[in-house]
Design an enzyme around this catalytic site. Sequence first.
Site, PDB file in Angstrom:
ATOM      1  N   ARG A  29      -3.424  -5.062   8.139  1.00  0.00           N
ATOM      2  CA  ARG A  29      -4.317  -4.290   8.550  1.00  0.00           C
ATOM      3  C   ARG A  29      -5.541  -4.996   9.433  1.00  0.00           C
ATOM      4  O   ARG A  29      -6.098  -4.746  10.281  1.00  0.00           O
ATOM      5  CB  ARG A  29      -4.843  -3.338   7.826  1.00  0.00           C
ATOM      6  N   ASP A  49       1.031  -1.261   0.209  1.00  0.00           N
ATOM      7  CA  ASP A  49      -0.015  -0.165  -0.032  1.00  0.00           C
ATOM      8  C   ASP A  49       0.959   1.114  -0.002  1.00  0.00           C
ATOM      9  O   ASP A  49       2.129   1.129   0.585  1.00  0.00           O
ATOM     10  CB  ASP A  49      -0.838   0.044   1.396  1.00  0.00           C
ATOM     11  N   TYR A  51       7.031  -8.493   8.463  1.00  0.00           N
ATOM     12  CA  TYR A  51       6.519  -7.049   8.558  1.00  0.00           C
ATOM     13  C   TYR A  51       6.872  -6.560  10.079  1.00  0.00           C
ATOM     14  O   TYR A  51       6.940  -7.409  11.060  1.00  0.00           O
ATOM     15  CB  TYR A  51       5.124  -6.883   8.287  1.00  0.00           C
ATOM     16  N   ASP A  98      -6.559   1.552   8.540  1.00  0.00           N
ATOM     17  CA  ASP A  98      -5.299   2.434   8.633  1.00  0.00           C
ATOM     18  C   ASP A  98      -5.754   3.856   9.151  1.00  0.00           C
ATOM     19  O   ASP A  98      -6.952   4.139   9.098  1.00  0.00           O
ATOM     20  CB  ASP A  98      -4.687   1.973   7.739  1.00  0.00           C
TER      21      ASP A  98
END
Length: 249
Positions: free
Chosen positions: A197, A64, A92, A106
């Site tokens: 997310r 993203d 991550y 988010d």
Amino acid sequence: MDGILLLDKPVGWTSHDVVAMVRKTLRTALSDKQLAVSQKQSANSQQLTAPSAKLKVGHTGTLDPMASGLLVLVLGSYTKRASEFSKLDKTYEAELTLGAVSTTGDSEGEIRPKSGREPTLADITRALSELTGQIQQTPHIYSAVKVGGQRSYKLARQGKAVKLEPRKVKVHSLAVTGYRYPKLQILTEVSSGTYIRSLAEDIGQKVGSGAYLTALRRTKIGNFDVNDSLFTEKINQKDIEKAIALTIV
């Protein structure tokens, strides 16, 4: 030009932006080389543009715009292997904000307070333990999952109802790296197809406070490491050629 290119995508760039930039950089370099040859051989310009037009560049999994980190690009014949690399596990670093939820999962969505309760570190550790292993995860409606041939996030932004089914994913590891309410930092290694997310929202639900993703950085894809990648904003043709030579597999 065939091979793999590891890039460190900055926040604000789309994966498509990175691909377009690399393609433009390489085509410009090829055109310059061809022009030099043409001046020596008195070749016409039409003979020069055809080879560079065949240059293929693709990515093996999007990030993203709000996320940074490792992006694996494939060039030339390696574009046929894109799906092979996209199925690799990923690591991550993420930051969550507790006490509120977001319409998009988010910081870009509409933020609504959820709970003033401050989860303890023990609460969070327990929640992470429950979310480790093979789990059922429902992708967020603001994800790139395709619904009827269209991206879910596009339908959601149009105000259309989107229903996504839960799917099996695997969270190999999930650990706290920092916590000072309302900010929580985690490190996680997950299978391909896991949405961070959604994982952030699941954590918020488990601890009873709500949560949304405020920062995300991808550090590994399989054995590829962001520390071995090039900075996207400083890339040039020579760096690309050198980097590709080191990642031929």
